[in-house]
Write an enzyme that holds these catalytic residues in place. Structure first.
Site, PDB file in Angstrom:
ATOM      1  N   LYS A 232       0.846  -1.205   0.000  1.00 19.97           N
ATOM      2  CA  LYS A 232       0.000   0.000   0.000  1.00 19.97           C
ATOM      3  C   LYS A 232       0.881   1.255   0.000  1.00 19.97           C
ATOM      4  O   LYS A 232       2.072   1.190   0.317  1.00 19.97           O
ATOM      5  CB  LYS A 232      -0.928  -0.010   1.215  1.00 19.97           C
ATOM      6  CG  LYS A 232      -0.220  -0.058   2.567  1.00 19.97           C
ATOM      7  CD  LYS A 232      -1.167  -0.431   3.696  1.00 19.97           C
ATOM      8  CE  LYS A 232      -0.457  -0.452   5.043  1.00 19.97           C
ATOM      9  NZ  LYS A 232      -1.292  -1.019   6.098  1.00 19.97           N
TER      10      LYS A 232
ATOM     11  N   TYR B  49      13.005  30.700   8.874  1.00 24.24           N
ATOM     12  CA  TYR B  49      11.784  31.279   9.427  1.00 24.24           C
ATOM     13  C   TYR B  49      11.799  31.253  10.959  1.00 24.24           C
ATOM     14  O   TYR B  49      12.214  30.272  11.568  1.00 24.24           O
ATOM     15  CB  TYR B  49      10.566  30.482   8.950  1.00 24.24           C
ATOM     16  CG  TYR B  49      10.299  30.616   7.467  1.00 24.24           C
ATOM     17  CD1 TYR B  49       9.994  31.847   6.894  1.00 24.24           C
ATOM     18  CD2 TYR B  49      10.339  29.497   6.644  1.00 24.24           C
ATOM     19  CE1 TYR B  49       9.748  31.956   5.530  1.00 24.24           C
ATOM     20  CE2 TYR B  49      10.097  29.593   5.283  1.00 24.24           C
ATOM     21  CZ  TYR B  49       9.797  30.839   4.728  1.00 24.24           C
ATOM     22  OH  TYR B  49       9.557  30.944   3.393  1.00 24.24           O
TER      23      TYR B  49
HETATM   24  C1  LIG Z   1      -0.568  -2.016   6.794  1.00 28.04           C
HETATM   25  C2  LIG Z   1      -1.091  -3.337   7.171  1.00 28.04           C
HETATM   26  C3  LIG Z   1      -0.215  -4.428   7.331  1.00 28.04           C
HETATM   27  C4  LIG Z   1       1.276  -4.297   7.235  1.00 28.04           C
HETATM   28  O1  LIG Z   1       1.802  -3.856   8.452  1.00 28.04           O
HETATM   29  P1  LIG Z   1       3.394  -3.716   8.651  1.00 28.04           P
HETATM   30  O2  LIG Z   1       3.539  -3.268  10.048  1.00 28.04           O
HETATM   31  O3  LIG Z   1       3.837  -2.663   7.667  1.00 28.04           O
HETATM   32  O4  LIG Z   1       3.970  -5.028   8.360  1.00 28.04           O
HETATM   33  C5  LIG Z   1      -0.770  -5.663   7.588  1.00 28.04           C
HETATM   34  N1  LIG Z   1      -2.112  -5.836   7.701  1.00 28.04           N
HETATM   35  C6  LIG Z   1      -2.970  -4.805   7.579  1.00 28.04           C
HETATM   36  C7  LIG Z   1      -4.432  -5.069   7.717  1.00 28.04           C
HETATM   37  C8  LIG Z   1      -2.501  -3.523   7.320  1.00 28.04           C
HETATM   38  O5  LIG Z   1      -3.352  -2.502   7.214  1.00 28.04           O
END
Ligand SMILES: *Cc1c(COP(=O)(O)O)cnc(C)c1O
Length: 355
Positions: free
Chosen positions: A38, A252
């Site tokens: 993702k 800034y």
């Molecule tokens: C993002 C996600 C993962 C992966 O988690 P990591 O800590 O990056 O391994 C696994 N399962 C679900 C449902 C997620 O949303």
């Protein structure tokens, strides 16, 4: 003629990602691996990374239908699970692009089109998405009545597995096992993310583990795993180097006052590239194997670094993150966030280069 001149690059080491997967798989004695890609594979590039590791994993997962379509357009053939919820708007796309839906609500059974593949999601304590364990018997009846759809698995998600020693992990596992008694014939069961797979060797990882951050070489909690190697190195070059006098102020709100005569380097990256503003006056970067402290507020497109008495040439290489420089653990710690957010904040302005 070139018409593209990136001011910083993210070197992505693909073999490192493959090696991390192998190590996590062994640690968890997992039969199958689902690669969570993702958010453009945590900004490592979803299509390129997925193509490279497709032979080493069994499943992919993404957050949204659009991310799933991107994988299919990129030529990915393995099953792709979408964590997000199906809607009337996107239901047809699951079928067209052969994406596996997540059913986490009774309404989803009627939203999906005939023949769509799905997995059930139970909320055993994450408090985000999924059926409650108390619904298990009813959900089973709905699944049996929905023969027009194809169930390929069931999953749940841990809330506290990022560090070892959480009792809640065992409580969630027990709740999930109770749910599973209602689904004796389900083909694929999974619950462990990177944290669960790497920090808990005494829980059941079922048929598959899901890893996203771990592939990229990190663990999400405070526990750092030296046997994982970060796969991304973010580099830039000094844009300008100027003398600076004791008492001069920088950036800034003038939060930094120069302590002694020396030199100041301006780097062509800022918070719009993914250097968190919360790291202002805290970040250290690596130039010629020496750490230098960042000076003044980080701005949208530029970040200043105090070089002390050292004078460097403009265009000198600077390592911002990874390699021998601070990695995402240090960025997360000093920026008071987690490693996931550090990586996903690296914006598409940063050019990805595959090694
Ligand atoms: C993002 C996600 C993962 C992966 O988690 P990591 O800590 O990056 O391994 C696994 N399962 C679900 C449902 C997620 O949303």
């Amino acid at each position: 003629m070139r018409n593209h001149f990136p001011v910083s690059i993210a070197e992505i080491h693909l073999e490192t990602i493959k090696k991390n997967i192998r190590i996590i798989q062994q640690k968890a004695s997992a039969r199958k691996v689902l690669a969570v890609v993702k958010c453009d594979a945590y900004r490592h590039g979803a299509v390129t990374v997925s193509k490279f590791i497709e032979g080493n994993v069994d499943w992919f997962a993404v957050a949204s239908v659009d991310e799933g379509i991107e994988l299919r357009m990129g030529g990915i053939k393995k099953p792709v699970l979408v964590f997000g919820v199906p809607t009337y708007e996107n239901a047809a796309a699951y079928q067209t692009h052969n994406l596996t839906a997540t059913i986490s609500d009774v309404a989803h059974f009627s939203v999906l089109m005939d023949g769509t593949s799905y997995q059930l999601n139970f909320d055993t304590g994450m408090g985000r998405l999924g059926f409650s364990p108390a619904q298990a018997a009813d959900v089973r009846q709905l699944a049996i009545a929905s023969q027009r759809l194809a169930c390929s698995g069931i999953y749940s998600h841990y809330a506290t597995a990022d560090d070892p020693g959480s009792d809640y992990v065992y409580i969630q596992q027990q709740r999930f096992k109770q749910v599973l008694t209602h689904f004796p014939e389900i083909p694929l069961i999974h619950m462990s993310n990177t944290g669960a797979a790497t920090n808990y060797d005494d829980i059941d990882h079922f048929g598959m583990i899901r890893t996203g951050l771990g592939m990229m070489g990190y663990n999400a909690g405070y526990t750092r795993h030296s046997w994982l190697t970060p796969a991304l190195i973010w580099k830039t070059k000094a844009a300008q180097v100027r003398p600076i006098k004791r008492g001069d102020v920088v950036s800034y709100s003038s939060t930094w006052v120069c302590p002694e005569d020396g030199f100041l380097a301006t780097l062509p990256v800022g918070y719009a590239d993914g250097v968190p503003r919360s790291l202002s006056n805290k970040l250290h970067v690596l130039i010629n194997d020496t750490y230098y402290r960042q000076a003044g507020n980080i701005t949208m497109d530029m970040t200043m670094v105090f070089l002390g008495k050292e004078n460097i040439e403009p265009r000198t290489d600077v390592i911002l993150l990874g390699g021998s420089a601070w990695n995402a653990y240090e960025w997360a710690e000093h920026g008071q966030t987690n490693v996931h957010e550090i990586l996903t904040n690296i914006t598409p302005r940063v050019e990805k280069v595959y090694i």
